[in-house]
Design a protein around this motif. Structure first.
Motif, PDB file in Angstrom:
ATOM      1  N   SER A   1       0.834  -1.198   0.000  1.00 24.65           N
ATOM      2  CA  SER A   1       0.000   0.000   0.000  1.00 24.65           C
ATOM      3  C   SER A   1       0.874   1.256   0.000  1.00 24.65           C
ATOM      4  CB  SER A   1      -0.958   0.008   1.198  1.00 24.65           C
ATOM      5  OG  SER A   1      -0.272  -0.100   2.413  1.00 24.65           O
TER       6      SER A   1
ATOM      7  N   THR B   1       0.629   3.958  -2.907  1.00 21.71           N
ATOM      8  CA  THR B   1       0.428   5.373  -2.604  1.00 21.71           C
ATOM      9  C   THR B   1       1.474   6.226  -3.316  1.00 21.71           C
ATOM     10  OG1 THR B   1      -0.579   4.883  -0.452  1.00 21.71           O
ATOM     11  CG2 THR B   1       0.330   7.081  -0.758  1.00 21.71           C
TER      12      THR B   1
ATOM     13  N   GLN C   1       0.846   7.151  -6.908  1.00 19.96           N
ATOM     14  CA  GLN C   1      -0.265   8.049  -7.232  1.00 19.96           C
ATOM     15  C   GLN C   1       0.160   9.475  -7.547  1.00 19.96           C
ATOM     16  OE1 GLN C   1      -3.411   6.672  -7.614  1.00 19.96           O
ATOM     17  NE2 GLN C   1      -2.088   4.899  -7.330  1.00 19.96           N
TER      18      GLN C   1
ATOM     19  N   ARG D   1      -3.331  -5.727  -2.434  1.00 27.85           N
ATOM     20  CA  ARG D   1      -2.578  -4.469  -2.554  1.00 27.85           C
ATOM     21  C   ARG D   1      -1.534  -4.575  -3.676  1.00 27.85           C
ATOM     22  NH1 ARG D   1      -2.123  -5.355   3.311  1.00 27.85           N
ATOM     23  NH2 ARG D   1      -3.861  -4.271   4.316  1.00 27.85           N
TER      24      ARG D   1
ATOM     25  N   THR E   1      -3.133  -4.050  -7.021  1.00 25.04           N
ATOM     26  CA  THR E   1      -3.365  -2.624  -7.286  1.00 25.04           C
ATOM     27  C   THR E   1      -2.090  -1.952  -7.773  1.00 25.04           C
ATOM     28  OG1 THR E   1      -5.095  -2.536  -5.585  1.00 25.04           O
ATOM     29  CG2 THR E   1      -4.126  -0.449  -6.262  1.00 25.04           C
TER      30      THR E   1
ATOM     31  N   GLU F   1     -10.760   0.189  -7.438  1.00 24.19           N
ATOM     32  CA  GLU F   1     -11.495   1.425  -7.171  1.00 24.19           C
ATOM     33  C   GLU F   1     -12.579   1.187  -6.128  1.00 24.19           C
ATOM     34  OE1 GLU F   1     -13.008   3.082 -10.765  1.00 24.19           O
ATOM     35  OE2 GLU F   1     -11.024   3.531 -11.603  1.00 24.19           O
TER      36      GLU F   1
ATOM     37  N   ARG G   1     -12.535  -1.181  -3.875  1.00 19.25           N
ATOM     38  CA  ARG G   1     -11.838  -1.444  -2.614  1.00 19.25           C
ATOM     39  C   ARG G   1     -11.400  -0.142  -1.954  1.00 19.25           C
ATOM     40  NH1 ARG G   1      -6.684  -2.115  -0.700  1.00 19.25           N
ATOM     41  NH2 ARG G   1      -6.453  -3.689   0.954  1.00 19.25           N
ATOM     42  N   ASP G   2     -10.835   0.767  -2.750  1.00 20.12           N
ATOM     43  CA  ASP G   2     -10.401   2.060  -2.212  1.00 20.12           C
ATOM     44  C   ASP G   2     -11.567   2.821  -1.586  1.00 20.12           C
ATOM     45  OD1 ASP G   2      -7.795   1.673  -2.920  1.00 20.12           O
ATOM     46  OD2 ASP G   2      -7.867   2.920  -4.724  1.00 20.12           O
TER      47      ASP G   2
ATOM     48  N   LYS H   1     -11.748   3.838   2.372  1.00 20.94           N
ATOM     49  CA  LYS H   1     -11.780   5.241   2.777  1.00 20.94           C
ATOM     50  C   LYS H   1     -12.968   5.513   3.697  1.00 20.94           C
ATOM     51  CE  LYS H   1      -9.365   7.096  -1.269  1.00 20.94           C
ATOM     52  NZ  LYS H   1      -8.120   7.398  -0.558  1.00 20.94           N
TER      53      LYS H   1
ATOM     54  N   ASP I   1      -4.962  10.495  -2.138  1.00 18.34           N
ATOM     55  CA  ASP I   1      -4.263   9.423  -2.832  1.00 18.34           C
ATOM     56  C   ASP I   1      -3.794   8.307  -1.901  1.00 18.34           C
ATOM     57  OD1 ASP I   1      -4.508  10.631  -5.321  1.00 18.34           O
ATOM     58  OD2 ASP I   1      -2.660  11.768  -5.085  1.00 18.34           O
TER      59      ASP I   1
ATOM     60  N   LYS J   1      -3.380   5.099   0.018  1.00 15.41           N
ATOM     61  CA  LYS J   1      -3.891   3.734  -0.182  1.00 15.41           C
ATOM     62  C   LYS J   1      -3.765   2.952   1.118  1.00 15.41           C
ATOM     63  CE  LYS J   1      -4.561   4.433  -4.570  1.00 15.41           C
ATOM     64  NZ  LYS J   1      -5.917   4.523  -5.143  1.00 15.41           N
ATOM     65  N   TYR J   2      -4.628   1.961   1.288  1.00 14.77           N
ATOM     66  CA  TYR J   2      -4.628   1.171   2.520  1.00 14.77           C
ATOM     67  C   TYR J   2      -4.482  -0.314   2.227  1.00 14.77           C
ATOM     68  CZ  TYR J   2      -6.450   5.503   4.436  1.00 14.77           C
ATOM     69  OH  TYR J   2      -6.602   6.813   4.791  1.00 14.77           O
TER      70      TYR J   2
END
Length: 410
Positions: A84, A88, A91, A290, A293, A364, A366-367, A371, A407, A409-410
């Protein structure tokens, strides 16, 4: 005759200059002029505009990680969040080239003092090494921080380009051994780091006062940030309904890779595939999601492909299939006819594009899911990955890297 030729030459010159109208008609009649072709006027051509070359930003990150027994929770957090963090970083408005390296350290008398994984765009192989590190040893408070920082600054293949964002994240819970007479002490190492343009950040696990004192000093000398996390890293680790499907799609995407090259190339490629296989067997489903992604981002392309990947090489025009010697083709293609080989590559290419599209769509979703969950729990602020991203965002702006808070990410 001589007078006639002179007159003819004068008339020609006057005509070219547009001045022949100034000769009186009587004189003009006495001059015999050959047919004159007016000089061609070249059309004006607009200047060619050469497009400015957009230089891809570069990020080089080395994690210096205490792997003694008390660091178990934070090591597990690092294993969960490396992908992640990479996603990130990817991005930025202009997708950067991302390299990562690792220095694991303990102390004299333990199984090892330092173990290094050099900077590379092959994050799969770096992650495979990270998975091997277990929290063991230690017991006394100070650790070999001096040796670890020395290796991070001197033994990594840092880019010499001053426009590269070069950064170290020191992560540990015990202060440095300053009593080893043959150590290069960290102030001297950090002076060299400054000359190389390497920023040093210090992340403290726990609340040891001696560590706080050293870590703040290190961050100050290293022109970086100091911050604390809990022994677990405060990592935001929320399972999502999309993780399992993303992990499955990621595995299928890896199977679209077709490698070619010499026997030496094949050794590297097999190691690359082995690292991926290990990841699927030993890492969490969330980590695999992750990675999926990251691998479908522009920055993750190199990690996904590795070296001498045939489908991409042909699609980009880097190589023609017919130019590859038979013994450099993968085993599955050696017995195929040329038309069958072309069909095989085409099928892999089509499958890859479909899988990448599905991964992006699920990523998308998942994000958005994460969030919403993270904002509801307020769990972002003090997490390991969040504070790393905040430092990167602040420190890399002058290297052409522009980020937005959203931006993360997790």
């Amino acid at each position: 005759m001589k007078t006639r030729l002179i007159a003819q030459s004068i008339a020609t010159a006057l005509t070219i200059m547009g001045l022949s109208a100034g000769i009186n008609s009587a004189s003009a009649k006495s001059i015999e002029v050959e047919r004159i072709v007016a000089p061609q006027v070249m059309p004006q051509v607009a200047p060619i505009k050469i497009p400015s070359v957009i230089t891809q930003p570069k990020i080089e990150v080395v994690f210096v990680l205490d792997t003694t027994g008390s660091m178990s929770g934070l090591i597990n957090a690092a294993k969960e969040k490396i992908w992640s963090i990479a996603s990130t970083m990817a991005q930025a408005q202009t997708a950067p080239e991302i390299k990562m390296g690792l220095v694991a350290y303990r102390d004299r008398g333990d199984k090892y003092v330092t173990q290094n994984v050099d900077l590379s765009e092959d994050l799969d192989s770096m992650y495979s090494k990270l998975m091997d590190f277990k929290a063991q040893g230690g017991g006394d408070s100070p650790e070999s921080v001096n040796a670890a920082l020395y290796d991070a600054v001197h033994k990594m293949s840092w880019n010499q380009d001053s426009n590269t964002y070069k950064v170290v994240f020191l992560v540990g819970d015990a202060p440095a051994h300053m009593d080893y007479q043959d150590d290069v002490k960290y102030p001297e190492t950090l002076c060299i780091a400054s000359d190389k343009g390497i920023i040093i950040n210090a992340i403290q696990s726990g609340n040891n006062y001696g560590t706080t004192k050293h870590w703040k000093h290190i961050a100050g000398l290293g022109q970086g940030n100091f911050f604390k996390v809990s022994n677990s890293g405060n990592a935001v680790a929320i399972a999502t309904p999309f993780d399992k499907d993303l992990a499955k799609l990621s595995n299928e995407l890896d199977k679209t890779r077709v490698y070619y090259g010499s026997s030496d190339d094949r050794v590297k490629q097999e190691a690359k595939k082995a690292a991926g296989s290990k990841l699927y067997k030993e890492s969490s489903v969330a980590s695999q999601a992750r990675r999926a992604t990251f691998n479908t981002s522009s920055s993750g392309k190199t990690n996904f492909l590795g070296e001498k990947e045939l489908v991409d090489s042909i699609a980009s025009g880097d190589i023609a299939l017919e130019s590859i010697a038979s013994d450099e083709l993968p085993a599955a293609m050696k017995t195929m006819k040329p038309i069958e080989q072309q069909r095989y590559i085409k099928e892999k290419s089509v499958a890859r594009k479909e899988l990448q599209s599905k991964i992006r769509q699920l990523a998308e979703k998942r994000d958005a899911f994460l969030k919403e969950k993270v904002e509801a729990t307020g769990g972002r602020k003090n997490s390991l990955d969040s504070q790393i991203f905040d430092a990167i965002q602040e420190q890399s702006a002058d290297k052409g890297l522009v980020y937005d808070k959203k931006d993360m990410k997790y």
